[in-house]
Design an enzyme around this catalytic site. Structure first.
Site, PDB file in Angstrom:
ATOM      1  N   LYS A 162      28.637 -25.890  32.466  1.00  0.00           N
ATOM      2  CA  LYS A 162      27.645 -24.972  31.896  1.00  0.00           C
ATOM      3  C   LYS A 162      26.609 -25.726  31.076  1.00  0.00           C
ATOM      4  O   LYS A 162      25.436 -25.385  31.069  1.00  0.00           O
ATOM      5  CB  LYS A 162      28.324 -23.948  30.978  1.00  0.00           C
ATOM      6  CG  LYS A 162      28.842 -22.719  31.678  1.00  0.00           C
ATOM      7  CD  LYS A 162      29.127 -21.569  30.726  1.00  0.00           C
ATOM      8  CE  LYS A 162      30.072 -21.873  29.614  1.00  0.00           C
ATOM      9  NZ  LYS A 162      31.415 -22.307  30.020  1.00  0.00           N
ATOM     10  N   CYS A 219      34.544  -9.943  19.327  1.00  0.00           N
ATOM     11  CA  CYS A 219      34.960 -11.311  19.645  1.00  0.00           C
ATOM     12  C   CYS A 219      35.770 -11.942  18.513  1.00  0.00           C
ATOM     13  O   CYS A 219      36.798 -12.542  18.755  1.00  0.00           O
ATOM     14  CB  CYS A 219      33.680 -12.098  19.930  1.00  0.00           C
ATOM     15  SG  CYS A 219      33.864 -13.829  20.197  1.00  0.00           S
ATOM     16  N   MET A 220      35.318 -11.790  17.277  1.00  0.00           N
ATOM     17  CA  MET A 220      35.895 -12.559  16.181  1.00  0.00           C
ATOM     18  C   MET A 220      36.354 -11.715  14.997  1.00  0.00           C
ATOM     19  O   MET A 220      36.838 -12.256  14.020  1.00  0.00           O
ATOM     20  CB  MET A 220      34.863 -13.561  15.647  1.00  0.00           C
ATOM     21  CG  MET A 220      34.453 -14.600  16.636  1.00  0.00           C
ATOM     22  SD  MET A 220      35.848 -15.315  17.522  1.00  0.00           S
ATOM     23  CE  MET A 220      36.866 -15.857  16.181  1.00  0.00           C
ATOM     24  N   MET A 268      40.621 -14.931  22.427  1.00  0.00           N
ATOM     25  CA  MET A 268      40.548 -13.491  22.655  1.00  0.00           C
ATOM     26  C   MET A 268      41.894 -12.815  22.891  1.00  0.00           C
ATOM     27  O   MET A 268      42.030 -11.625  22.678  1.00  0.00           O
ATOM     28  CB  MET A 268      39.592 -13.191  23.813  1.00  0.00           C
ATOM     29  CG  MET A 268      38.157 -13.538  23.489  1.00  0.00           C
ATOM     30  SD  MET A 268      37.614 -12.916  21.884  1.00  0.00           S
ATOM     31  CE  MET A 268      37.120 -14.441  21.107  1.00  0.00           C
ATOM     32  N   GLY A 292      34.086 -17.795  20.030  1.00  0.00           N
ATOM     33  CA  GLY A 292      33.549 -17.662  21.372  1.00  0.00           C
ATOM     34  C   GLY A 292      32.076 -17.982  21.473  1.00  0.00           C
ATOM     35  O   GLY A 292      31.632 -18.523  22.479  1.00  0.00           O
ATOM     36  N   GLN A 293      31.300 -17.673  20.461  1.00  0.00           N
ATOM     37  CA  GLN A 293      29.842 -17.781  20.576  1.00  0.00           C
ATOM     38  C   GLN A 293      29.311 -18.952  19.755  1.00  0.00           C
ATOM     39  O   GLN A 293      29.932 -19.369  18.785  1.00  0.00           O
ATOM     40  CB  GLN A 293      29.182 -16.483  20.115  1.00  0.00           C
ATOM     41  CG  GLN A 293      29.606 -15.284  20.942  1.00  0.00           C
ATOM     42  CD  GLN A 293      28.838 -14.029  20.571  1.00  0.00           C
ATOM     43  OE1 GLN A 293      27.651 -13.929  20.825  1.00  0.00           O
ATOM     44  NE2 GLN A 293      29.507 -13.081  19.960  1.00  0.00           N
TER      45      GLN A 293
END
Lengths: 804, 212
Positions: free
Chosen positions: A89, A184-185, A369, A406-407
């Site tokens: 990615k 997500c968090m 997650m 995640g981000q």
């Protein structure tokens, strides 16, 4: 085999390394050449650092530009995070900004939202922003400030999230601001807050090179954090005694490299964690010296619900208990009981206990997650901390319970800036009058401006659209109408057209399809930015390229709307204090303002954390480094918090201090009594299978960026439904055939994959959510953790039909 | 622009501007007082109640901050109902100067099947890289290759460029054997690079439905 040449070596190495490489070294090399015929190096590139746009790892990349265009992307060898490597990615970054359907003009909806092919007309920025501001003002006037909602994400740069939070809470006087990081968090945040009184990991990535054991709890790191997995792989291969245990509900790529893969029933991680704690106590491996000094025990509410009802409320009632009461509580989780709930054997429980209990093993627990997207997500975070605290394996190199984000800026923006309905920067909260006053002073706004009551967390926000309470909804750096669970309800709500929807985005998405106004947005190298990664590392980049057409940054958009609301003073800083730099490509926001907007916002923002353990460094330092881990005190970053040896905030002589809990427990961590409770929906006769959703290596979130990258799209064109071969035989479906996955809420059609990377056990189907042609979130359940309000995307009951 | 087939006509601009005029009026009448407009020292009565409950409009007198760029508005010809007027102007006969934009997402245009190559390792043709510095693709089937601590079939074949049946596997480059900090070259693969599939991915055989 061709002889290696210097040119080829340069191609595969980083510029910085090559600069110091000796030709003598190269001449000794006998390894095979690497280059393919006809692959030519690009000459004359200018290289600059910029963090990767995707996951929470926070890799630094070197971007090569020529004539204002990005021509190459490489791993940054000077980055302590990825050390010159990138995943597939990361290389795809080159193409994320160049899709031929890039949005380049503001657009105003000219037809109905329910029109199968909605039409828009191009508008000027003035017209579009005037319309946005007018709708915000009207909603606020008619329905109150809470009816004006902003939905952002952990992909906002730090100053964008800060500006949005300041505009909403300090300007519009609405707490209706949330990031998709709630999905997500939030459970990680609530876990840290309840156990340590302070958000974010105590350890850092340096732990990877110190640990002898890695236990992954619901985290497919090999696909989701590949460059951190590279460091674990290295540790495992170099220190061969290192052990990796993959705890998961479905076999995955991470399990291939693990020494042991333990498959458990969905939700039963709660029982397993309590079972490990019980075994540690029975074996006599409790570190009582550490516990007596640094931990207390508390019991909270049980049977806390699932947030399925509108306006669901939860309030914790905690009471202090003793170690003996705690030991009795976990004693119910015998190996037999754990096996009955989870399916793992007493031997597997014993193997797990070994790595935590053995005083000679340094252990990292890692989770994402599987633990956070859980209707008992906060509890599960607490339970992992319980284990580490019981044995005192925490806040020292290699002993680290580590929540991975995640981000790219879930930590830096969503959590540290606090772009949630209930929060303010630096772990402050709106409910606390002192905190509000502190924020109002920094923001130079009248006392009493910031509303005291949180309004809507993310799920409630879209439910409030459905109830007709939210009348204005602005999405930035996110794609809510692909990513909310139980989407049908919320998409139908938006289509009723009594809520005005604004979408700032770079490409057409499921959210722009429902927008009244679409704002074309600058991204990544087209603006100056700052992200904060999983290990508390804040890192910056400078703008390198121009956005196409009329596209403007989220920051510029926010400030221009603020001006139209009469709130321009919130972003009016001194041009003499923050002058623009000659020769630097400044962002649209700075050029418009005539001063260095990002620097001004940063210097104001960091006042929130200075002196109370959230210290951030002055602006320029971040442009000169590959990032720094906060608290940054006297220019020094902090690797291990709460440990006197590394953390300047721990008083001398104390060894450890969990100072986030200074007021609550005199600096002690809290071990919580948290039970196993079943999930809200389990497979039954009508809906006999579990559905689990997630991501894949090649795609990022809803695929808006990665599906525009040819190499990534062709590597994983469409979401598939991964099922067990025996289930396939039972349902008479073959690999590549289409099925319909249906729950009580909706259905979607998807192609079957048997023997793919994710290999669920019998009775489970796995469908990733990146594909807008496979809207699996029409199927998922919008139940959430009552404490963190984070949705559980990992479990609901479905049935599968073969499509003929 | 590829996705925007026709530019707006003068007519739609006029409609747009009339909408804008409406917008400005609405904005003026419904605005809130600016909490930052004057001295930060608030009178208690001026401070809005710290609550999330709806507030009535208070009718501020400075709708736009002084920093606001004045919007240039052309004289509107008329002010049609924004919800219907634009639709009414797009009669099917007016396609040549259709002023409207239909958003075309390139990823939704056409389904691309998941038809990965079934070509066995050794039989694949090299694929052109995304860009010269990007890692090469795997031009062969990889779905049954597992990478474990004990075995790595990718490395078995590609180490040194294994030769099979007349074809030579692309060799693993020197960089993959070079310590990043010391620049020492080892006989062993850099262990951080052991998970080949983090970078080297297969591709489906069908071309993309849109030009790259």
């Amino acid at each position: 085999m061709e002889q290696v040449t210097r040119r080829n070596f340069i191609k595969f190495s980083s510029a910085a390394v090559v600069a110091t490489a000796s030709t003598g070294l190269l001449s000794n090399v006998t390894r095979g050449d690497v280059a393919e015929e006809g692959v030519e190096e690009i000459e004359g590139l200018e290289w600059n650092k910029i963090p990767c746009r995707f996951c929470g790892t926070g890799c630094s990349t070197l971007v090569g530009t020529k004539d204002g265009k990005i021509e190459s992307v490489k791993g940054d060898p000077e980055s302590p995070v990825n050390r010159g490597l990138l995943c597939v990615k990361g290389y795809g970054l080159l193409k994320i900004q160049n899709g031929s359907d890039r949005l380049t003009d503001p657009l105003i909806l000219a037809t109905s939202k329910s029109d199968p092919e909605p039409k828009y007309r191009k508008a000027s920025w003035s017209e579009a922003l005037n319309l946005v501001a007018e709708k915000m003002a009207a909603a606020k006037a008619e329905h109150g400030p809470s009816s004006v909602a902003m939905f952002g994400s952990g992909q906002w740069t730090i100053w964008e999230g800060y500006a949005a939070s300041k505009l909403w809470k300090g300007g519009i006087q609405s707490n209706s601001i949330e990031p998709n990081a709630r999905h997500c968090m939030a459970s990680a945040v609530a876990g840290f807050a309840t156990t340590f009184g302070m958000d974010e990991p105590m350890g850092c990535y340096d732990d990877f090179e110190h640990a002898n054991a890695f236990v992954l709890w619901g985290s497919n790191m090999a696909e989701m954090h590949p460059m951190l997995w590279a460091r674990i792989t290295q540790r495992r291969l170099v220190e061969t005694s290192t052990k990796i245990i993959n705890m998961t509900v479905a076999s995955n790529r991470t399990g291939e490299m693990a020494d042991q893969e333990i498959i458990f029933e969905p939700q039963s991680d709660l029982a397993i964690a309590n079972g490990i704690a019980n075994q540690i106590i029975l074996r006599g491996n409790v570190n009582h010296e550490f516990l007596n000094k640094h931990a207390v025990f508390k019991k909270g509410k049980l049977d806390i619900g699932y947030g399925l009802e509108d306006n669901f409320k939860f309030a914790e009632e905690a009471s202090a208990v003793t170690f003996e009461e705690y030991a009795e509580f976990v004693s119910e989780y015998t190996p037999e009981v754990v096996q009955e709930i989870s399916g793992i054997t007493p031997q597997e429980l014993s193997d797990l206990t070994d790595v935590y209990a053995d005083p000679n093993v340094k252990v990292m627990s890692l989770w994402t997650m599987g633990v956070n997207q859980h209707t008992r997500g906060t509890w599960m975070n607490n339970l992992i901390y319980n284990i580490h605290l019981l044995v005192g394996k925490i806040s020292t190199p290699g002993n680290s319970p580590f929540s991975l984000t995640g981000q790219p800026s879930a930590c830096g923006t969503a959590r540290e800036v606090g772009t949630f309905t209930h929060r303010l920067p630096a772990d402050l909260v709106v409910a606390n009058p002192e905190h509000r006053k502190f924020a109002e002073e920094i923001w130079n706004i009248p006392e009493g401006t910031i509303p005291a009551a949180p309004s809507y967390h993310a799920v409630e926000m879209v439910r409030a659209i459905d109830r007709g309470e939210v009348k204005f909804f602005w999405s930035q750096v996110s794609n809510p109408f692909q990513d909310f669970a139980n989407l049908n309800r919320y998409v139908d709500a938006v289509k009723r057209e009594d809520c005005f929807v604004v979408a700032s985005d770079v490409y057409p998405t499921k959210t722009t399809e429902l927008a009244d106004v679409i704002l074309p947005t600058a991204m990544w190298s087209e603006k100056e930015g700052a992200f904060g990664n999983s290990e508390r590392r804040t890192h910056f980049w400078k703008q390198l390229t121009h956005a196409p057409g009329q596209a403007k940054s989220d920051l510029w958009q926010l400030i221009e709307v603020a001006k139209r609301l009469g709130l321009g003073n919130l972003f009016d800083y001194s041009a003499s204090e923050y002058p623009l730099n000659e020769g630097q490509l400044h962002s649209d926001a700075s050029v418009e303002a005539g001063f260095y907007m990002e620097k001004a916002l940063w210097e104001e923002y960091r006042k929130f954390g200075l002196g109370h353990a959230h210290d951030l460094a002055p602006f320029e330092l971040y442009h000169q480094t590959r990032g720094l881990r906060w608290p940054v005190v006297d220019g020094e970053e902090t690797k291990w918090r709460y440990n006197e040896e590394y953390d300047p905030y721990v008083p001398e002589g104390e060894g450890f201090r969990f100072y986030g809990n200074d007021a609550k427990t005199d600096g002690k961590a809290i071990i919580w009594l948290r039970a196993y409770e079943p999930p809200p929906e389990v497979p039954d006769i009508e809906y006999p299978m579990w559905l689990m959703t997630g991501r894949v290596l090649e795609h990022w979130h809803s695929g808006t960026m990665t599906k525009r990258v040819p190499s990534l799209w062709k590597a994983y064109p469409h979401a598939t439904a991964n099922i067990h071969p025996r289930d396939a035989i039972k349902m008479d479906v073959e690999h590549g055939e289409k099925i319909r996955v249906t729950s009580r809420r909706g259905s979607c059609e998807v192609t079957v994959d048997i023997g793919g990377r994710v290999k669920p056990p019998q009775g489970m189907v796995y469908v990733p959510w990146f594909d807008e042609d496979v809207m699996i979130n029409n199927v998922t359940l919008d139940a959430y953790c009552p404490i963190s309000k984070q949705t559980d995307y990992k479990k609901c009951a479905v049935k599968i039909e073969k499509l003929s | 622009m590829k996705n925007f087939s026709v530019t707006p006509t003068a007519k739609t601009l006029a409609i747009g501007f009339s909408l804008l005029a409406l917008v400005m009026v609405a904005c003026t009448s419904a605005d809130e007082p600016d909490p930052t407009a004057t001295s930060p020292a608030p009178a208690a009565t001026q401070a809005p109640a710290p609550t999330a409950t709806p507030e009535p409009p208070t009718g501020g007198d400075t709708p736009l901050a002084p920093t606001e760029t004045p919007v240039v508005v052309e004289e509107p010809t008329k002010a049609p109902d924004p919800t219907v007027a634009p639709v009414a102007t797009t009669a099917p006969t007016a396609i040549p100067d259709d002023p409207f934009v239909i958003l075309k997402s390139i990823i939704a245009e056409e389904a691309l099947p998941n038809n990965y190559t079934e070509v066995a390792p050794g039989d694949g043709e090299l694929l052109e890289r995304l860009f010269p510095d990007a890692p090469p693709y795997a031009p062969h089937k990889v779905s049954d290759i597992r990478i474990t601590t004990k075995s790595n079939k990718c490395v078995t074949c590609h180490e040194g460029g294994f030769s099979a049946g007349g074809s030579v596997a692309t060799g693993i480059p020197l960089s993959h054997y070079t310590d990043q900090y010391t620049l020492d070259v080892s006989n062993d693969l850099d262990p951080r690079r052991y998970m080949c599939t983090s970078c080297h991915v297969p591709q489906v055989t069908d071309p993309l439905p849109w030009a790259e």
